[in-house]
Write an enzyme that holds these catalytic residues in place. Structure first.
Site, PDB file in Angstrom:
ATOM      1  N   TYR A   1       0.804  -1.232   0.000  1.00 30.94           N
ATOM      2  CA  TYR A   1       0.000   0.000   0.000  1.00 30.94           C
ATOM      3  C   TYR A   1       0.836   1.280   0.000  1.00 30.94           C
ATOM      4  CZ  TYR A   1      -3.643  -3.362   1.166  1.00 30.94           C
ATOM      5  OH  TYR A   1      -4.510  -4.428   1.131  1.00 30.94           O
TER       6      TYR A   1
ATOM      7  N   HIS B   1     -15.346  -6.582  -1.651  1.00 31.24           N
ATOM      8  CA  HIS B   1     -15.431  -7.969  -2.105  1.00 31.24           C
ATOM      9  C   HIS B   1     -16.549  -8.753  -1.427  1.00 31.24           C
ATOM     10  CE1 HIS B   1     -11.567  -6.687  -3.546  1.00 31.24           C
ATOM     11  NE2 HIS B   1     -11.056  -6.628  -2.322  1.00 31.24           N
TER      12      HIS B   1
ATOM     13  N   ASP C   1     -25.869  -2.045  -2.987  1.00 32.24           N
ATOM     14  CA  ASP C   1     -27.272  -1.612  -3.074  1.00 32.24           C
ATOM     15  C   ASP C   1     -27.403  -0.130  -2.729  1.00 32.24           C
ATOM     16  OD1 ASP C   1     -27.922  -4.200  -3.728  1.00 32.24           O
ATOM     17  OD2 ASP C   1     -28.795  -4.706  -1.780  1.00 32.24           O
TER      18      ASP C   1
ATOM     19  N   HIS D   1      -8.921   1.357  -5.912  1.00 32.77           N
ATOM     20  CA  HIS D   1      -8.113   0.470  -5.069  1.00 32.77           C
ATOM     21  C   HIS D   1      -6.657   0.896  -5.209  1.00 32.77           C
ATOM     22  CE1 HIS D   1     -11.375  -2.136  -4.035  1.00 32.77           C
ATOM     23  NE2 HIS D   1     -11.753  -2.111  -5.295  1.00 32.77           N
ATOM     24  N   ILE D   2      -5.997   1.009  -4.098  1.00 31.59           N
ATOM     25  CA  ILE D   2      -4.588   1.423  -4.107  1.00 31.59           C
ATOM     26  C   ILE D   2      -3.734   0.348  -4.782  1.00 31.59           C
ATOM     27  CG2 ILE D   2      -2.609   1.917  -2.601  1.00 31.59           C
ATOM     28  CD1 ILE D   2      -4.768   2.992  -0.562  1.00 31.59           C
ATOM     29  N   SER D   3      -3.986  -0.892  -4.399  1.00 27.83           N
ATOM     30  CA  SER D   3      -3.233  -2.009  -4.984  1.00 27.83           C
ATOM     31  C   SER D   3      -3.977  -2.509  -6.226  1.00 27.83           C
ATOM     32  CB  SER D   3      -3.109  -3.140  -3.959  1.00 27.83           C
ATOM     33  OG  SER D   3      -4.399  -3.648  -3.614  1.00 27.83           O
TER      34      SER D   3
ATOM     35  N   ARG E   1     -10.014 -11.296  -4.109  1.00 27.74           N
ATOM     36  CA  ARG E   1     -10.053  -9.841  -4.345  1.00 27.74           C
ATOM     37  C   ARG E   1     -10.440  -9.492  -5.781  1.00 27.74           C
ATOM     38  NH1 ARG E   1      -7.456  -7.818   0.323  1.00 27.74           N
ATOM     39  NH2 ARG E   1      -5.884  -9.281   1.069  1.00 27.74           N
TER      40      ARG E   1
END
Ligand code: CA2
Length: 155
Positions: free
Chosen positions: A28, A86, A93, A106-108, A117
């Site tokens: 991260y 996930h 919703d 998402h950072i990664s 993931r």
């Protein structure tokens, strides 16, 4: 004449993202949540937008933030729901219900990681997803959101 009020975007970060910069830098990076929030403030400002940045470790509170974004007529949402991406049908919703243009970040690179993931419920409710750009993904997401809602950078 009424003073114009800056449109607001909500930047929502989910569970454990408050720990950024303290561990797992190989995944991260070294930036903190405060760094991300400053980046989002600065980037939003370039478009005359105001970033309302929130983080929670609780699914229900993240849903409350999404409802709040709707109630306050937010122009867009940037969301990194962390692990809830996930698992959470409820966040999916909530995002669908409010019909606010949303970008998932998402950072990664979640597709280069474990299989669990690779699927994101929240991504289905977003018009775009950025994954793997590190914290620069938030800056790119705000640029993409601004383009989508027709807001140009201020001179
Ligand atoms: O890459 C991302 O931004 C993730 O949303 C981060 C989530 C992970 O569950 C997603 O699959 C991908 C995890 C956030 C945890 O953040 C930490 C930060 C520092 C130390 C430990 C966890």
């Amino acid at each position: 004449m009424a003073k114009s009020v800056a449109e607001t975007i909500y930047v929502l970060n989910g569970p454990n993202l408050n720990l950024l910069g303290t561990r797992e830098p190989e995944t991260y990076g070294h930036a903190t949540l405060a760094d991300i929030e400053k980046l989002c403030d600065d980037t939003s400002g370039q478009f005359g937008l105001k970033a309302n940045c929130r983080q929670s470790n609780r699914e229900g509170e993240l849903i409350d933030f999404i409802h709040e974004a709707h109630a306050s007529k937010a122009a867009g949402i940037i969301i990194n729901a962390g692990g809830y991406s996930h698992t959470s049908v409820a966040l999916h919703d909530a995002l669908l219900a409010v019909k606010i243009p949303t970008v998932e970040v998402h950072i990664s690179n979640i597709y280069a990681r474990e299989n669990f993931r690779h699927h994101s419920f929240t991504a289905r409710a977003a018009f775009a997803t950025l994954s793997g750009f590190g914290i620069d993904g938030y800056r790119l997401a705000i640029n993409g959101l601004a383009a989508k809602i027709g807001i140009k950078a201020k001179a």
